[in-house]
Design a protein around this motif. Structure first.
Motif, PDB file in Angstrom:
ATOM      1  N   LYS A 179       0.527  -1.267  -0.431  1.00 38.03           N
ATOM      2  CA  LYS A 179       0.186  -0.244  -0.360  1.00 38.03           C
ATOM      3  C   LYS A 179       0.522   1.406   0.139  1.00 38.03           C
ATOM      4  N   SER A 180       1.721   1.589   0.441  1.00 36.45           N
ATOM      5  CA  SER A 180       2.995   2.745   1.376  1.00 36.45           C
ATOM      6  C   SER A 180       3.972   2.950  -0.326  1.00 36.45           C
ATOM      7  N   PHE A 181       3.677   1.499  -0.764  1.00 37.12           N
ATOM      8  CA  PHE A 181       4.347   1.482  -2.774  1.00 37.12           C
ATOM      9  C   PHE A 181       3.545   2.212  -3.546  1.00 37.12           C
ATOM     10  N   ASP A 182       2.602   1.739  -3.106  1.00 38.81           N
ATOM     11  CA  ASP A 182       1.342   2.514  -4.289  1.00 38.81           C
ATOM     12  C   ASP A 182       1.003   3.954  -4.313  1.00 38.81           C
ATOM     13  N   LEU A 183       1.375   4.637  -3.222  1.00 41.23           N
ATOM     14  CA  LEU A 183       1.719   6.293  -2.772  1.00 41.23           C
ATOM     15  C   LEU A 183       3.121   6.483  -2.705  1.00 41.23           C
ATOM     16  N   LEU A 184       4.083   5.441  -2.884  1.00 38.04           N
ATOM     17  CA  LEU A 184       4.822   6.179  -3.375  1.00 38.04           C
ATOM     18  C   LEU A 184       4.972   6.704  -4.462  1.00 38.04           C
ATOM     19  N   SER A 185       3.852   5.097  -5.204  1.00 42.10           N
ATOM     20  CA  SER A 185       4.520   5.912  -6.695  1.00 42.10           C
ATOM     21  C   SER A 185       3.833   6.690  -7.451  1.00 42.10           C
ATOM     22  N   THR A 186       2.358   6.807  -6.744  1.00 39.19           N
ATOM     23  CA  THR A 186       1.248   8.561  -7.036  1.00 39.19           C
ATOM     24  C   THR A 186       1.900   9.588  -6.918  1.00 39.19           C
ATOM     25  N   ALA A 187       3.449   9.796  -5.706  1.00 40.20           N
ATOM     26  CA  ALA A 187       3.633  10.893  -5.957  1.00 40.20           C
ATOM     27  C   ALA A 187       4.589  11.082  -6.450  1.00 40.20           C
TER      28      ALA A 187
END
Length: 231
Positions: free
Chosen positions: A191-199
């Protein structure tokens, strides 16, 4: 394996041809084909030859490279079984220094031993492949996420690449083995990696820094849990 299969078929055909030549070309004063023993020996030896051929074709059907190694001893046993069966047939038909019943029993035992060797080899290979598959599944999370992190580094703006590399390096040097105890923390990492990708796509450095810090912390937590589960 295809060449090995071809060579075995040639050897099998030669053994069977020699056997039939002896059975039907020897003169009647040496071999009486009207006797019951003749057909009993013939049937037992032919049964062994056919059974060996079926077993050999069974293991020869394994074409994957990682399977071939496990069958090498079986190939040698297959050739030995052919030779022993042929020699027993020759002695039963010409020399006859052993009782027919003893020859038939040995012929059947040779086939049985070869059949068991094939089954044992197939079972061992299946077990090892199951273990390999399990290990592959257990290492899939880190391998997949490492690939995604590497791709994200290459596609990220230059100023964000050093931050994302921290995630990639953390994943690269993580324990690859996974287990049920790590499910929750691995879900949080994803989930955190998905947020990183979005950022990264939005080029928001502050959000990228927060996501990187969260992910590296979760990876560290996961590594600690890995150590605990292995104790």
């Amino acid at each position: 394996m295809k060449n090995g299969k071809r060579y075995y078929i040639v050897a099998w055909l030669i053994a069977v041809a020699v056997f039939h030549a002896l059975m039907f070309l020897l003169p009647a004063d040496i071999l009486n084909r009207e006797e019951t023993r003749f057909w009993i020996v013939y049937g037992a030896v032919l049964f062994s030859f056919v059974g060996q051929a079926i077993c050999s074709l069974l293991y020869a059907s394994k074409e994957k490279k990682n399977e071939r190694f496990y069958y090498v001893p079986v190939v040698l046993i297959g050739y030995i079984a052919l030779l022993v069966t042929l020699l027993l047939a020759i002695q039963a038909l010409t020399l006859q220094f052993l009782p027919d019943w003893f020859t038939i029993i040995v012929v059947i035992l040779v086939f049985g031993y070869y059949a068991l060797a094939v089954v044992r080899s197939l079972a061992a290979a299946d077990m090892i492949r199951s273990v390999d598959k399990k290990v592959e599944q257990q290492t899939n999370f880190i391998r997949t996420l490492s690939t995604k992190a590497s791709t994200l580094v290459q596609s990220a703006p230059t100023e964000l690449q050093p931050l994302i590399k921290k995630v990639y390096e953390a994943l690269r040097y993580s324990d690859p083995m996974s287990s049920g105890e790590l499910t929750m923390v691995e879900e949080d990492i994803m989930k955190s990696f998905d947020l990183l990708s979005t950022a990264v796509k939005e080029n928001k450095k502050e959000n990228v820094e927060d996501a990187v810090q969260t992910i590296t912390g979760l990876i560290k937590e996961r590594n600690e849990l890995c150590k605990q589960t292995k104790r």
